[in-house]
Design a protein around this motif. Structure first.
Motif, PDB file in Angstrom:
ATOM      1  N   ARG A  83       0.854  -1.179   0.000  1.00  0.00           N
ATOM      2  CA  ARG A  83       0.000   0.000   0.000  1.00  0.00           C
ATOM      3  C   ARG A  83       0.894   1.235   0.000  1.00  0.00           C
ATOM      4  O   ARG A  83       2.015   1.199   0.500  1.00  0.00           O
ATOM      5  CB  ARG A  83      -0.878   0.035   1.251  1.00  0.00           C
ATOM      6  CG  ARG A  83      -1.813  -1.157   1.399  1.00  0.00           C
ATOM      7  CD  ARG A  83      -3.018  -1.041   0.495  1.00  0.00           C
ATOM      8  NE  ARG A  83      -3.922  -2.156   0.722  1.00  0.00           N
ATOM      9  CZ  ARG A  83      -5.094  -2.292   0.107  1.00  0.00           C
ATOM     10  NH1 ARG A  83      -5.477  -1.395  -0.761  1.00  0.00           N
ATOM     11  NH2 ARG A  83      -5.857  -3.332   0.361  1.00  0.00           N
ATOM     12  N   PRO A  84       0.398   2.362  -0.532  1.00  0.00           N
ATOM     13  CA  PRO A  84       1.182   3.603  -0.485  1.00  0.00           C
ATOM     14  C   PRO A  84       1.235   4.137   0.942  1.00  0.00           C
ATOM     15  O   PRO A  84       0.260   4.708   1.448  1.00  0.00           O
ATOM     16  CB  PRO A  84       0.400   4.541  -1.414  1.00  0.00           C
ATOM     17  CG  PRO A  84      -0.990   4.004  -1.451  1.00  0.00           C
ATOM     18  CD  PRO A  84      -0.869   2.513  -1.254  1.00  0.00           C
ATOM     19  N   THR A  85       2.381   3.958   1.612  1.00  0.00           N
ATOM     20  CA  THR A  85       2.500   4.230   3.042  1.00  0.00           C
ATOM     21  C   THR A  85       2.161   5.668   3.401  1.00  0.00           C
ATOM     22  O   THR A  85       1.465   5.925   4.391  1.00  0.00           O
ATOM     23  CB  THR A  85       3.930   3.895   3.515  1.00  0.00           C
ATOM     24  OG1 THR A  85       4.231   2.551   3.132  1.00  0.00           O
ATOM     25  CG2 THR A  85       4.053   4.019   5.017  1.00  0.00           C
ATOM     26  N   GLN A  86       2.653   6.636   2.619  1.00  0.00           N
ATOM     27  CA  GLN A  86       2.388   8.036   2.956  1.00  0.00           C
ATOM     28  C   GLN A  86       0.907   8.361   2.900  1.00  0.00           C
ATOM     29  O   GLN A  86       0.387   9.103   3.739  1.00  0.00           O
ATOM     30  CB  GLN A  86       3.167   8.945   2.006  1.00  0.00           C
ATOM     31  CG  GLN A  86       4.680   8.931   2.256  1.00  0.00           C
ATOM     32  CD  GLN A  86       5.422   9.887   1.343  1.00  0.00           C
ATOM     33  OE1 GLN A  86       4.978  10.146   0.227  1.00  0.00           O
ATOM     34  NE2 GLN A  86       6.540  10.404   1.816  1.00  0.00           N
ATOM     35  N   ALA A 137      -0.705   6.827   5.993  1.00  0.00           N
ATOM     36  CA  ALA A 137      -0.376   7.640   7.167  1.00  0.00           C
ATOM     37  C   ALA A 137      -1.246   8.885   7.219  1.00  0.00           C
ATOM     38  O   ALA A 137      -1.715   9.287   8.290  1.00  0.00           O
ATOM     39  CB  ALA A 137       1.103   8.019   7.148  1.00  0.00           C
ATOM     40  N   ARG A 138      -1.480   9.498   6.062  1.00  0.00           N
ATOM     41  CA  ARG A 138      -2.331  10.688   6.019  1.00  0.00           C
ATOM     42  C   ARG A 138      -3.765  10.345   6.405  1.00  0.00           C
ATOM     43  O   ARG A 138      -4.415  11.067   7.155  1.00  0.00           O
ATOM     44  CB  ARG A 138      -2.294  11.311   4.627  1.00  0.00           C
ATOM     45  CG  ARG A 138      -3.040  12.660   4.569  1.00  0.00           C
ATOM     46  CD  ARG A 138      -2.954  13.335   3.221  1.00  0.00           C
ATOM     47  NE  ARG A 138      -3.764  12.643   2.219  1.00  0.00           N
ATOM     48  CZ  ARG A 138      -3.285  11.972   1.193  1.00  0.00           C
ATOM     49  NH1 ARG A 138      -1.973  11.866   1.027  1.00  0.00           N
ATOM     50  NH2 ARG A 138      -4.088  11.378   0.327  1.00  0.00           N
ATOM     51  N   LYS A 139      -4.264   9.204   5.897  1.00  0.00           N
ATOM     52  CA  LYS A 139      -5.627   8.785   6.221  1.00  0.00           C
ATOM     53  C   LYS A 139      -5.775   8.463   7.708  1.00  0.00           C
ATOM     54  O   LYS A 139      -6.783   8.788   8.329  1.00  0.00           O
ATOM     55  CB  LYS A 139      -6.012   7.564   5.373  1.00  0.00           C
ATOM     56  CG  LYS A 139      -6.153   7.853   3.888  1.00  0.00           C
ATOM     57  CD  LYS A 139      -7.343   8.745   3.620  1.00  0.00           C
ATOM     58  CE  LYS A 139      -7.493   9.025   2.124  1.00  0.00           C
ATOM     59  NZ  LYS A 139      -8.621   9.950   1.858  1.00  0.00           N
ATOM     60  N   VAL A 140      -4.762   7.787   8.283  1.00  0.00           N
ATOM     61  CA  VAL A 140      -4.789   7.482   9.719  1.00  0.00           C
ATOM     62  C   VAL A 140      -4.816   8.773  10.523  1.00  0.00           C
ATOM     63  O   VAL A 140      -5.595   8.927  11.473  1.00  0.00           O
ATOM     64  CB  VAL A 140      -3.577   6.608  10.116  1.00  0.00           C
ATOM     65  CG1 VAL A 140      -3.463   6.507  11.639  1.00  0.00           C
ATOM     66  CG2 VAL A 140      -3.698   5.210   9.514  1.00  0.00           C
ATOM     67  N   GLY A 145       8.810   2.875  13.033  1.00  0.00           N
ATOM     68  CA  GLY A 145       9.749   3.991  13.167  1.00  0.00           C
ATOM     69  C   GLY A 145       9.608   5.011  12.069  1.00  0.00           C
ATOM     70  O   GLY A 145       9.919   6.193  12.247  1.00  0.00           O
ATOM     71  N   ALA A 146       9.136   4.585  10.912  1.00  0.00           N
ATOM     72  CA  ALA A 146       8.882   5.502   9.803  1.00  0.00           C
ATOM     73  C   ALA A 146       7.423   5.942   9.767  1.00  0.00           C
ATOM     74  O   ALA A 146       7.120   7.104   9.479  1.00  0.00           O
ATOM     75  CB  ALA A 146       9.271   4.839   8.478  1.00  0.00           C
ATOM     76  N   PHE A 147       6.507   5.012  10.080  1.00  0.00           N
ATOM     77  CA  PHE A 147       5.077   5.277   9.917  1.00  0.00           C
ATOM     78  C   PHE A 147       4.543   6.266  10.948  1.00  0.00           C
ATOM     79  O   PHE A 147       3.857   7.231  10.593  1.00  0.00           O
ATOM     80  CB  PHE A 147       4.294   3.964   9.991  1.00  0.00           C
ATOM     81  CG  PHE A 147       2.847   4.096   9.622  1.00  0.00           C
ATOM     82  CD1 PHE A 147       2.456   4.069   8.294  1.00  0.00           C
ATOM     83  CD2 PHE A 147       1.863   4.269  10.593  1.00  0.00           C
ATOM     84  CE1 PHE A 147       1.120   4.214   7.937  1.00  0.00           C
ATOM     85  CE2 PHE A 147       0.538   4.414  10.249  1.00  0.00           C
ATOM     86  CZ  PHE A 147       0.173   4.377   8.911  1.00  0.00           C
ATOM     87  N   LEU A 148       4.832   6.043  12.227  1.00  0.00           N
ATOM     88  CA  LEU A 148       4.270   6.910  13.266  1.00  0.00           C
ATOM     89  C   LEU A 148       4.737   8.363  13.150  1.00  0.00           C
ATOM     90  O   LEU A 148       3.915   9.280  13.326  1.00  0.00           O
ATOM     91  CB  LEU A 148       4.586   6.349  14.652  1.00  0.00           C
ATOM     92  CG  LEU A 148       3.829   5.067  15.035  1.00  0.00           C
ATOM     93  CD1 LEU A 148       4.223   4.606  16.429  1.00  0.00           C
ATOM     94  CD2 LEU A 148       2.315   5.268  14.964  1.00  0.00           C
TER      95      LEU A 148
END
Length: 431
Positions: free
Chosen positions: A204-207, A210-213, A417-420
């Motif tokens: 999935r497109p991580t960025q 992350a924006r949706k979360v 570590g990257a996602f949060l």
């Protein structure tokens, strides 16, 4: 009959066999009804699958599909079993998917004969919204959790774990008079749960996720919802502690549930700059770093507790610091492998469970990060209408939570570590 026999190959024996077959099929059959958002919530599909998986048969007698998003659908089905036992087995499964029988019966009850003992044939709950038919009216079951029983007292129904059962408690038995409702799909616009589509994936497109979360977290906060973090020590190991601390400080996390390790390594990082002896900023090993986590534990014992350490200004940043400063509840549950553990850790597991439940009451969203055991434990205490986001770099950890019954969880396979920090940056930029 003789005219039919002369004009076709349909014999008298065939006719009798047909009557016998029809009688037999009706003998071991029951009519069920189901209504709600049957199509988009896959309720009808699940019912069909359950019947076929159990080698039963079904006939769709009536179906009405809602035309608008807000409209409910309705289906009436005949469920056919091989014999009475087989039919009851199918009906038990279908009750848990939300089906009810046409002629509703009051639920049955039996009294507990001893403390902490269910009666035989007790009804074991799901985490879906449940109602019971008692004294000819439907009553909602409070404190909804999976794998509990339903106790009726003063015309009120409540989910109760086995340890809290008292002798004489009236406990629901069997499947009669029980209605289970699965939560409908969110309809308030695109959020992370709709955006993802499937349960869990690393592709999935991580960025974007992350924006949706972040948007979901901010929306929940704006609506006055309660957001709880269930965290493991990898939050600190991977460098995401500052992001979590910021989210607590800004009020986007309202409670923390964890074990001894998250607090220990958070204190280690806040006071010594390391996590398990590794410098979090550059990944290098500190001299004599192997003793740093024990040094952190010792510093908390010197102060007396995490709260006292903050009051004495010996702990001036980090996740636990922000919890104390913001006065948000945190529960640290102990385990056999804990070093120390910290004086704030509850080492009685039954007591930890009770404290977890207190904090989880009224939760709107639960974010589970890099902790399999605490996530599964927490999932077992949640009703199905609570949004659950589970983030872990290990796919089996994510899927195992859902396999244990927390089916509503959204799984994100990613490096925390990257996602949060991406989530925190989105929140920081749009507070």
């Amino acid at each position: 009959h003789c005219r039919v026999q002369r004009q076709s190959s349909f014999t008298c024996v065939d006719f009798i066999n047909a009557i016998n077959y029809h009688t037999k099929m009706n003998k071991y059959s029951k009519i069920i009804e189901v209504k709600g958002h049957l199509i988009d919530s896959l309720v009808l599909t699940k019912i069909f699958d359950r019947v076929m998986d159990l080698e039963g048969k079904f006939e769709v007698m009536k179906i009405s599909v809602g035309k608008l998003k807000t409209d409910e659908s309705y289906a009436k089905l005949k469920i056919i079993g091989k014999n009475k036992t087989h039919l009851n087995e199918i009906m038990t499964a279908l009750h848990r998917e939300g089906a009810t029988t046409k002629s509703q019966k009051n639920c049955k009850m039996k009294a507990a004969t001893k403390h902490m003992v269910f009666p035989d044939n007790f009804y074991s709950t799901t985490n879906n919204h449940t109602a019971i038919y008692h004294k000819n009216k439907w009553i909602d079951v409070d404190n909804m959790m999976m794998d509990k029983c339903i106790v009726i007292k003063s015309n009120k129904a409540k989910c109760v774990p086995i340890r809290e059962i008292k002798k004489g408690d009236k406990i629901v038995v069997g499947e009669d008079g029980i209605k289970v409702s699965t939560p409908e799909r969110p309809r308030e616009g695109m959020n992370v749960f709709q955006f993802m589509g499937s349960g869990s994936s690393s592709e999935r497109p991580t960025q974007h996720i992350a924006r949706k979360v972040a948007e979901d977290i901010m929306k929940t906060k704006k609506q006055g919802g309660k957001i709880i973090l269930v965290g493991g020590p990898a939050i600190v190991h991977t460098g995401a502690a500052d992001a979590v601390a910021m989210m607590i400080k800004t009020g986007h996390i309202n409670a923390v549930l964890a074990g001894n390790a998250l607090a220990v390594h958070d204190v280690e990082y806040a006071t010594l700059g390391t996590s398990l002896g590794m410098r979090v900023k550059d990944g290098t090993l500190a001299v004599r770093g192997h003793r740093n986590h024990m040094d952190a534990i010792n510093s908390v014992f010197k102060a007396g507790s995490l709260k006292k350490m903050v009051q004495q200004k010996k702990l001036t940043r980090g996740i636990m610091y922000e919890c104390v400063k913001k006065k948000i509840p945190f529960v640290l549950a102990g385990s056999l492998r804990d070093d120390g553990p910290l004086p704030d850790v509850i080492t009685d597991i039954a007591e930890s469970q009770r404290e977890y439940k207190k904090v989880l009451k009224g939760a709107s969203m639960v974010i589970m990060v890099s902790t399999m055991l605490h996530s599964i434990a927490t999932g077992n205490m949640l009703p199905a209408n609570v949004k659950v986001i589970v983030i872990d770099i290990n796919q089996p950890t994510v899927t195992k939570l859902m396999d244990r019954g927390t089916w509503q969880a959204l799984g994100i396979v990613s490096d925390v570590g990257a996602f949060l920090p991406m989530v925190a940056n989105q929140i920081r930029g749009k507070k």
